[in-house]
Design a protein around this motif. Structure first.
Motif, PDB file in Angstrom:
ATOM      1  N   VAL A   1      26.220  91.080  62.680  1.00  0.00           N
ATOM      2  CA  VAL A   1      25.310  92.112  63.101  1.00  0.00           C
ATOM      3  C   VAL A   1      25.671  93.556  62.738  1.00  0.00           C
ATOM      4  O   VAL A   1      24.789  94.413  62.128  1.00  0.00           O
ATOM      5  N   TRP A   2      27.022  93.893  62.890  1.00  0.00           N
ATOM      6  CA  TRP A   2      27.239  95.032  62.249  1.00  0.00           C
ATOM      7  C   TRP A   2      26.969  95.361  61.014  1.00  0.00           C
ATOM      8  O   TRP A   2      26.731  96.391  60.445  1.00  0.00           O
ATOM      9  N   GLN A   3      27.260  94.468  60.103  1.00  0.00           N
ATOM     10  CA  GLN A   3      27.085  94.618  58.746  1.00  0.00           C
ATOM     11  C   GLN A   3      25.260  94.870  58.595  1.00  0.00           C
ATOM     12  O   GLN A   3      24.946  95.571  57.607  1.00  0.00           O
ATOM     13  N   SER A   4      24.832  93.921  59.055  1.00  0.00           N
ATOM     14  CA  SER A   4      23.190  94.015  58.947  1.00  0.00           C
ATOM     15  C   SER A   4      22.654  95.447  59.386  1.00  0.00           C
ATOM     16  O   SER A   4      21.911  95.920  58.608  1.00  0.00           O
ATOM     17  N   VAL A   5      22.898  95.933  60.511  1.00  0.00           N
ATOM     18  CA  VAL A   5      22.719  97.269  61.044  1.00  0.00           C
ATOM     19  C   VAL A   5      23.053  98.170  60.066  1.00  0.00           C
ATOM     20  O   VAL A   5      22.075  99.075  59.885  1.00  0.00           O
ATOM     21  N   ALA A   6      24.192  98.291  59.707  1.00  0.00           N
ATOM     22  CA  ALA A   6      24.559  99.358  58.695  1.00  0.00           C
ATOM     23  C   ALA A   6      23.727  99.400  57.405  1.00  0.00           C
ATOM     24  O   ALA A   6      23.725 100.376  56.938  1.00  0.00           O
ATOM     25  N   GLN A   7      23.679  98.386  56.876  1.00  0.00           N
ATOM     26  CA  GLN A   7      22.799  97.974  55.582  1.00  0.00           C
ATOM     27  C   GLN A   7      21.292  98.422  55.900  1.00  0.00           C
ATOM     28  O   GLN A   7      20.694  98.906  54.949  1.00  0.00           O
ATOM     29  N   ARG A   8      20.954  98.425  57.134  1.00  0.00           N
ATOM     30  CA  ARG A   8      19.371  98.526  57.610  1.00  0.00           C
ATOM     31  C   ARG A   8      19.494 100.180  57.724  1.00  0.00           C
ATOM     32  O   ARG A   8      18.275 100.840  57.644  1.00  0.00           O
ATOM     33  N   ILE A   9      20.403 101.054  58.113  1.00  0.00           N
ATOM     34  CA  ILE A   9      20.307 102.457  58.805  1.00  0.00           C
ATOM     35  C   ILE A   9      19.609 103.258  57.522  1.00  0.00           C
ATOM     36  O   ILE A   9      18.829 104.056  57.828  1.00  0.00           O
TER      37      ILE A   9
ATOM     38  N   LEU B   1      16.556 106.694  57.689  1.00  0.00           N
ATOM     39  CA  LEU B   1      17.055 108.060  57.613  1.00  0.00           C
ATOM     40  C   LEU B   1      15.650 108.958  56.918  1.00  0.00           C
ATOM     41  O   LEU B   1      14.899 108.425  56.214  1.00  0.00           O
ATOM     42  N   PRO B   2      15.765 110.211  57.415  1.00  0.00           N
ATOM     43  CA  PRO B   2      16.639 111.086  58.265  1.00  0.00           C
ATOM     44  C   PRO B   2      16.629 110.966  59.773  1.00  0.00           C
ATOM     45  O   PRO B   2      17.544 111.263  60.335  1.00  0.00           O
ATOM     46  N   PHE B   3      15.633 110.484  60.369  1.00  0.00           N
ATOM     47  CA  PHE B   3      15.203 110.448  61.656  1.00  0.00           C
ATOM     48  C   PHE B   3      15.278 109.135  62.436  1.00  0.00           C
ATOM     49  O   PHE B   3      15.406 109.371  63.633  1.00  0.00           O
ATOM     50  N   GLY B   4      15.733 108.079  61.920  1.00  0.00           N
ATOM     51  CA  GLY B   4      15.885 106.979  62.468  1.00  0.00           C
ATOM     52  C   GLY B   4      14.613 106.261  62.983  1.00  0.00           C
ATOM     53  O   GLY B   4      13.614 106.707  62.756  1.00  0.00           O
ATOM     54  N   PHE B   5      14.765 105.076  63.428  1.00  0.00           N
ATOM     55  CA  PHE B   5      13.462 104.060  63.483  1.00  0.00           C
ATOM     56  C   PHE B   5      13.079 104.278  64.953  1.00  0.00           C
ATOM     57  O   PHE B   5      11.922 103.664  65.360  1.00  0.00           O
TER      58      PHE B   5
ATOM     59  N   VAL C   1      23.230 104.655  67.303  1.00  0.00           N
ATOM     60  CA  VAL C   1      22.539 106.031  67.162  1.00  0.00           C
ATOM     61  C   VAL C   1      21.990 106.372  65.853  1.00  0.00           C
ATOM     62  O   VAL C   1      20.971 106.745  65.717  1.00  0.00           O
ATOM     63  N   TRP C   2      22.900 105.807  64.896  1.00  0.00           N
ATOM     64  CA  TRP C   2      22.524 105.964  63.590  1.00  0.00           C
ATOM     65  C   TRP C   2      21.063 105.391  63.392  1.00  0.00           C
ATOM     66  O   TRP C   2      20.176 105.735  62.705  1.00  0.00           O
ATOM     67  N   LEU C   3      20.984 104.005  63.945  1.00  0.00           N
ATOM     68  CA  LEU C   3      19.636 103.247  63.444  1.00  0.00           C
ATOM     69  C   LEU C   3      18.678 103.855  64.064  1.00  0.00           C
ATOM     70  O   LEU C   3      17.391 103.764  63.394  1.00  0.00           O
ATOM     71  N   GLU C   4      18.815 104.081  65.368  1.00  0.00           N
ATOM     72  CA  GLU C   4      17.481 104.428  66.009  1.00  0.00           C
ATOM     73  C   GLU C   4      17.177 106.125  66.167  1.00  0.00           C
ATOM     74  O   GLU C   4      16.086 106.332  66.367  1.00  0.00           O
ATOM     75  N   LEU C   5      18.485 106.887  66.142  1.00  0.00           N
ATOM     76  CA  LEU C   5      18.054 108.306  66.208  1.00  0.00           C
ATOM     77  C   LEU C   5      18.231 109.161  65.094  1.00  0.00           C
ATOM     78  O   LEU C   5      17.975 110.477  65.030  1.00  0.00           O
TER      79      LEU C   5
ATOM     80  N   VAL D   1      22.623 111.794  65.411  1.00  0.00           N
ATOM     81  CA  VAL D   1      24.042 111.783  65.148  1.00  0.00           C
ATOM     82  C   VAL D   1      24.869 113.015  65.120  1.00  0.00           C
ATOM     83  O   VAL D   1      25.860 113.070  65.802  1.00  0.00           O
ATOM     84  N   LEU D   2      24.304 113.775  64.617  1.00  0.00           N
ATOM     85  CA  LEU D   2      24.978 115.296  64.572  1.00  0.00           C
ATOM     86  C   LEU D   2      24.868 116.115  66.012  1.00  0.00           C
ATOM     87  O   LEU D   2      25.982 116.715  66.279  1.00  0.00           O
ATOM     88  N   SER D   3      23.717 115.860  66.578  1.00  0.00           N
ATOM     89  CA  SER D   3      23.920 116.420  68.095  1.00  0.00           C
ATOM     90  C   SER D   3      24.951 115.901  68.827  1.00  0.00           C
ATOM     91  O   SER D   3      25.726 116.400  69.750  1.00  0.00           O
TER      92      SER D   3
END
Length: 430
Positions: free
Chosen positions: A291-299, A303-307, A345-349, A354-356
């Motif tokens: 799951v973690w790998q698939s999310v990280a590869q989808r991020i 970008l830049p605003f997320g899904f 947070v990376w995936l969706e926002l 992330v920065l905020s």
């Protein structure tokens, strides 16, 4: 002597909190999601006071200064919540209201912390004692339930809906999760009111509850929290800085950390090295790696605003199924959420989220550094943060309000433990 309106209000506030502390163990055992409404009720004593609004918000915005870490951190978290709301525009199901899942625990948590810091010395001791007793009672009942396979939940209605009560017993593990960060401030309170042996007994009770309720992430979280708190007793300031920067680095580096996980290699090694019962025992962890790998590869695609907020739940509907060693049936590469808040947070926002969030964490760390906390309080704080970090990294979701409420509950415990160590400060309430 006739009681004034203020006296009656203070009396009602104290006994409301007493009643809530009595209910807290049952909340953790019979409905961990109830920690959020519990916290809301606990906020009433602060919200009923005009000087709470004046000191907590009025002065903050009347004399706003970006150099003030309290104002800067609060502004960062407000922007984070605003971005969640805005992301509903491009989220596939337009979930606009999810910003309240974050904003409400922040505001309510801030109120209970403020109230704990503004009690008179006598009531600090009384409510701190009640807090520690509630955490100890909750862990004791959770340990009993784990030892007896959910005896109390079995004899009280409603009956378990799934065969064997698997869902019921999982809820007990979540109850441990809700109280785990508060173990460390509770232990510091017990140490101040009794002795270190009693504090160690409380921590041991939490460990027992974690192991007996079969959620390995809880045992890992409490173990890591204990190790960090021990280090903090030796080097408090350095531990806080290292922990703060560690959290920020993990947030910023989460996609790189998980995108290159050698999942196939790990699966192959696990199949060759472990017997089927052992594989079945760790199947959920092996699943999370994928799951973690698939999310990280989808991020990068979003970008830049997320899904958009809650995209992971929407992705689940079309996510492919995979075979995980030890799992009885194929499982989805995306469950309800990624089981990692930073990746979510990376995936969706995206970058603004992330920065905020990173800014809020940075200014929060600066605020804690400026507070000049004593070593025991820093050790409790470090233990609570470390426990939360493990939960955030391996099982949490940002939309689970009860998890954020559990963090706020630990913050209340830190404030109470801080308050009873400040014997010379003047009374405010009670």
């Amino acid at each position: 002597m006739r009681l004034t309106l203020k006296d009656r209000r203070d009396w009602a506030s104290r006994y409301l909190l007493y009643g809530l502390f009595v209910l807290l163990p049952f909340t953790a055992v019979f409905g961990h999601r109830g920690v959020a409404p519990w916290l809301l009720l606990a906020s009433f004593p602060a919200f009923m006071r005009g000087d709470f609004w004046q000191t907590a918000y009025g002065e903050l915005f009347e004399k706003w200064d970006i150099k003030n870490p309290f104002f800067a951190g609060f502004a960062a978290i407000l922007f984070f919540c605003f971005w969640i709301l805005l992301s509903g525009i491009w989220s596939p199901k337009h979930h606009y209201a999810l910003f309240l899942n974050v904003l409400a625990p922040v505001l309510v948590g801030g109120s209970v912390i403020w109230f704990a810091l503004n009690l008179s010395p006598d009531w600090r001791y009384r409510l701190a004692t009640a807090f520690a007793a509630a955490i100890a009672g909750g862990m004791a009942v959770l340990a009993f339930e784990g030892f007896t396979d959910g005896f109390l939940r079995g004899v009280l209605p409603p009956a378990d809906s799934p065969p064997g009560g698997a869902r019921d017993l999982t809820a007990l593990g979540r109850g441990v999760t809700a109280l785990a960060p508060s173990l460390f401030p509770a232990a510091i309170i017990v140490s101040a009111l009794r002795d270190r042996l009693a504090a160690c007994a409380l921590l041991a009770l939490g460990v027992a509850a974690a192991f007996l309720n079969d959620v390995s992430a809880n045992a890992a979280a409490i173990g890591f929290g204990f190790a960090v708190s021990v280090i903090a007793f030796k080097a408090p300031a350095q531990t806080l800085v290292a922990l703060g920067w560690g959290v920020i680095i993990l947030l910023l580096g989460a996609p790189l950390l998980f995108a290159f996980l050698p999942v196939d290699l790990i699966y192959a090694v696990a199949v060759d090295a472990l017997p089927p019962p052992a594989l079945e025992a760790i199947a959920s962890w092996l699943h999370r790696l994928a799951v973690w790998q698939s999310v990280a590869q989808r991020i990068p695609e979003g970008l830049p605003f997320g899904f958009g907020a809650d995209y992971a739940r929407i992705w689940k509907e079309t996510a492919p199924m995979i075979t995980v060693p030890g799992a009885i049936v194929p499982v989805s590469v995306m469950p309800t959420h990624p089981h990692n808040v930073f990746l979510q947070v990376w995936l969706e926002l995206g970058l603004p989220g992330v920065l905020s969030l990173a800014a809020a964490l940075f200014f929060g760390m600066r605020l804690l550094q400026a507070a000049n906390l004593s070593t025991p309080i820093l050790a409790a704080l470090a233990g609570a943060i470390a426990t939360i970090l493990v939960s955030v990294m391996v099982e949490g979701s940002i939309w689970q309000v009860w998890r954020l409420a559990a963090m706020a509950l630990a913050g209340m415990g830190i404030a109470l433990s801080y308050a009873i160590h400040q014997r010379n400060s003047g009374p405010r309430y009670g």
